[in-house]
Design an enzyme around this catalytic site. Structure first.
Site, short mmCIF file in Angstrom:
data_model
loop_
_atom_site.label_atom_id
_atom_site.label_comp_id
_atom_site.label_asym_id
_atom_site.label_seq_id
_atom_site.Cartn_x
_atom_site.Cartn_y
_atom_site.Cartn_z
N CYS A 2 74.57 16.28 21.01
CA CYS A 2 74.21 16.02 22.30
C CYS A 2 74.92 15.37 23.21
CB CYS A 2 72.78 15.49 22.13
SG CYS A 2 72.67 13.97 20.79
N HIS A 13 69.34 11.36 27.11
CA HIS A 13 70.68 10.48 26.75
C HIS A 13 71.26 10.36 28.27
CE1 HIS A 13 70.05 10.60 22.70
NE2 HIS A 13 70.96 11.49 22.38
P1 NAP Z 1 63.97 14.79 12.38
O1 NAP Z 1 63.05 14.68 13.25
O2 NAP Z 1 64.14 13.86 11.31
O3 NAP Z 1 63.64 16.39 11.39
C1 NAP Z 1 64.23 16.71 10.44
C2 NAP Z 1 63.99 18.05 10.05
O4 NAP Z 1 64.74 18.36 8.84
C3 NAP Z 1 62.56 18.02 9.44
O5 NAP Z 1 61.97 19.30 9.64
C4 NAP Z 1 62.59 18.01 8.12
O6 NAP Z 1 61.61 18.62 7.49
C5 NAP Z 1 63.80 18.78 7.68
N1 NAP Z 1 64.60 18.25 6.52
C6 NAP Z 1 64.81 17.14 5.95
N2 NAP Z 1 65.29 17.17 4.62
C7 NAP Z 1 65.07 18.60 4.38
C8 NAP Z 1 65.23 19.07 3.24
N3 NAP Z 1 65.66 18.55 1.91
N4 NAP Z 1 64.93 20.54 3.26
C9 NAP Z 1 64.52 21.09 4.12
N5 NAP Z 1 64.20 20.36 5.30
C10 NAP Z 1 64.57 19.18 5.51
O7 NAP Z 1 65.65 15.20 12.83
P2 NAP Z 1 66.06 15.98 14.11
O8 NAP Z 1 66.05 14.84 15.22
O9 NAP Z 1 64.95 17.16 14.27
O10 NAP Z 1 67.45 16.10 13.75
C11 NAP Z 1 67.66 17.08 12.61
C12 NAP Z 1 69.18 17.46 12.53
O11 NAP Z 1 69.49 18.38 13.64
C13 NAP Z 1 70.02 16.33 12.31
O12 NAP Z 1 70.22 15.94 11.34
C14 NAP Z 1 71.44 16.95 13.22
O13 NAP Z 1 71.97 17.47 12.12
C15 NAP Z 1 70.88 17.79 14.03
N6 NAP Z 1 70.61 17.05 15.39
C16 NAP Z 1 71.61 17.66 16.32
C17 NAP Z 1 71.70 17.35 17.46
C18 NAP Z 1 72.60 17.56 18.44
O14 NAP Z 1 73.03 16.74 19.18
N7 NAP Z 1 72.94 18.88 18.59
C19 NAP Z 1 70.79 16.31 18.03
C20 NAP Z 1 69.56 15.77 17.01
C21 NAP Z 1 69.66 16.51 15.53
P3 NAP Z 1 60.42 17.48 6.84
O15 NAP Z 1 59.32 17.21 8.23
O16 NAP Z 1 59.67 18.61 5.94
O17 NAP Z 1 60.88 16.15 6.34
O1 3JN Z 2 72.01 9.93 17.60
C1 3JN Z 2 71.75 10.83 18.35
O2 3JN Z 2 71.56 10.40 19.58
C2 3JN Z 2 72.36 12.11 18.16
C3 3JN Z 2 72.54 12.43 16.50
C4 3JN Z 2 72.65 13.35 16.17
C5 3JN Z 2 72.94 13.48 14.91
C6 3JN Z 2 71.88 12.77 13.99
C7 3JN Z 2 71.97 13.21 12.64
C8 3JN Z 2 73.04 13.77 11.99
C9 3JN Z 2 73.72 14.58 14.15
C10 3JN Z 2 74.81 15.27 14.98
O3 3JN Z 2 74.03 16.30 15.74
O4 3JN Z 2 76.03 15.18 14.89
C11 3JN Z 2 73.91 14.62 12.66
C12 3JN Z 2 75.10 15.43 12.03
O5 3JN Z 2 74.55 16.73 12.14
O6 3JN Z 2 76.23 14.97 11.48
#
Ligand code: NAP
Ligand code: 3JN
Length: 349
Positions: A133, A256
């Site tokens: 992000c 952010h």
């Molecule tokens: P979150 O609110 O904690 O949601 C995590 C999601 O992943 C939930 O739907 C969870 O399902 C699912 N999950 C976790 N463990 C799992 C498993 N073993 N099997 C299947 N599903 C599982 O986190 P978020 O903020 O949405 O972020 C999720 C991911 O997106 C991050 O880890 C990161 O890789 C990515 N992300 C990227 C950006 C970016 O900068 N582009 C920003 C934020 C996040 P349950 O509800 O069933 O636990």
């Molecule tokens: O902390 C934030 O503001 C952004 C977080 C992103 C994030 C959180 C957990 C795992 C990432 C990411 O998008 O880089 C990851 C990941 O996929 O490594």
């Protein structure tokens, strides 16, 4: 290459999370042509129903067999799930847009911000990575001033708690509630939130700032900082670009903010920089200091654009500008950018 269809079968991995919820909203808002929408999450969410476009859809447990008949996977269930399951999705014929860091630096995987490097999508092998992000919102204004020749970037981020997931939003809410019960917050050493309430962040986040996002690495940068540096070079196609970053968590729920210092080869004055921002797709210029107008997270929340303001010359170097850049981390920083990538995919099908 994706097969042209009138409507597509789409799966969201991590549908119940902070990014997943935005996927549901954005797909409906932008009227993405969906036939079936499959919602995937962990065992914890089995049977939960989520609303998409006014209709209830039951969440299924993510597994190797989740992708049959699926054309597009939007994944936000964390890097380890992406590494484990996306190869199965690709094998069954889907194209995956991955929000995690799992494949971002893989040379065979395009890392795409549609306003900046849409051409990079060509020749993908089934996985396209969505950048971090903090990277996404910075590369739009960098691209806007690219003609001046980028020499060095110094960025400090002010990242909201929603960037760390749904659980961290709830953690700050609980801390804020706890703090509101206190009579005074002006005592020396007043660490008000009980230890038991600090679980996800390494410290209390309410009424605090934490200069630590993701894990520390050997060079003393955090992984979040390293991601910003490497991803910026890849997207801008400038492998030698000098970039340094400090990533900080702040007690803001959504959006952010970033202080970005850009050193350029050629001089770029404030009015030219403002004009370039105004004309750049996906950027809204908010820069009227005399009227106290500048981008702020409370105004960026729920919005699609990257907001840029506080543009001024850096008088400490021959050619450089400072700017303040704000965007909704769950929208342009994650789900929206991924949906825009999916839109590119179906446009080119
Ligand atoms: P979150 O609110 O904690 O949601 C995590 C999601 O992943 C939930 O739907 C969870 O399902 C699912 N999950 C976790 N463990 C799992 C498993 N073993 N099997 C299947 N599903 C599982 O986190 P978020 O903020 O949405 O972020 C999720 C991911 O997106 C991050 O880890 C990161 O890789 C990515 N992300 C990227 C950006 C970016 O900068 N582009 C920003 C934020 C996040 P349950 O509800 O069933 O636990
Ligand atoms: O902390 C934030 O503001 C952004 C977080 C992103 C994030 C959180 C957990 C795992 C990432 C990411 O998008 O880089 C990851 C990941 O996929 O490594």
């Amino acid at each position: 290459m994706m097969k042209k269809k009138e409507k597509y079968n789409v799966a969201i991995m991590g549908a119940t999370g902070a990014v997943g919820s935005e996927f549901l909203k954005i797909l409906a808002e932008r009227k993405f042509p969906i036939d079936e929408l499959r919602l995937l999450a962990s065992e914890r969410s089995k049977g939960r129903k989520l609303i998409f476009d006014g209709k209830e859809i039951e969440v299924q447990v993510l597994g190797k067999d989740s992708f049959e008949g699926i054309d597009i996977v939007l994944s936000s269930a964390g890097a380890s799930r992406s590494k484990e399951f996306l190869p199965y999705a690709v094998k069954s014929g889907a194209v995956c847009v991955d929000n995690s860091s799992a494949f971002r630096m893989d040379e065979t995987v395009p890392l795409v911000v549609p306003e900046v490097n849409p051409h990079a999508i060509d020749g993908h092998s089934g996985i396209i990575a969505n950048p971090n992000c903090s990277t996404i919102q910075m590369v739009l204004p960098l691209k806007a001033v690219e003609e001046a020749g980028l020499k060095r970037i110094v960025v400090t981020t002010f990242q909201s708690v929603s960037g760390a997931g749904q659980g961290n939003i709830l953690e700050m809410e609980a801390q804020v509630e706890e703090l509101s019960k206190k009579e005074s917050h002006h005592k020396v050493g007043n660490h008000i939130v009980p230890e038991k309430m600090v679980s996800k962040f390494s410290h209390q986040i309410a009424c605090n700032v934490i200069p630590h996002i993701d894990v520390f690495e050997e060079d003393l940068y955090t992984k979040e900082e390293t991601k910003m540096i490497k991803e910026t070079r890849k997207i801008m196609e400038l492998p030698e670009l000098a970039v340094t970053a400090t990533c900080v968590r702040v007690p803001v729920y959504y959006a952010h903010s970033e202080s970005v210092n850009v050193e350029t080869e050629k001089k770029i004055d404030v009015e030219t920089a403002k004009g370039l921002m105004k004309d750049f797709p996906g950027i809204t210029l908010v820069d009227e200091p005399s009227e106290n107008k500048y981008p702020m997270p409370i105004n960026a929340e729920g919005e699609d654009d990257v907001f840029v303001g506080r543009i001024r010359e850096d008088a400490s170097i021959p050619n450089g500008i400072n700017m303040w850049v704000v965007a909704d981390n769950l929208r342009k920083g994650a789900a929206l950018n991924a949906v825009q990538i999916a839109e590119l995919l179906i446009k080119e099908a």
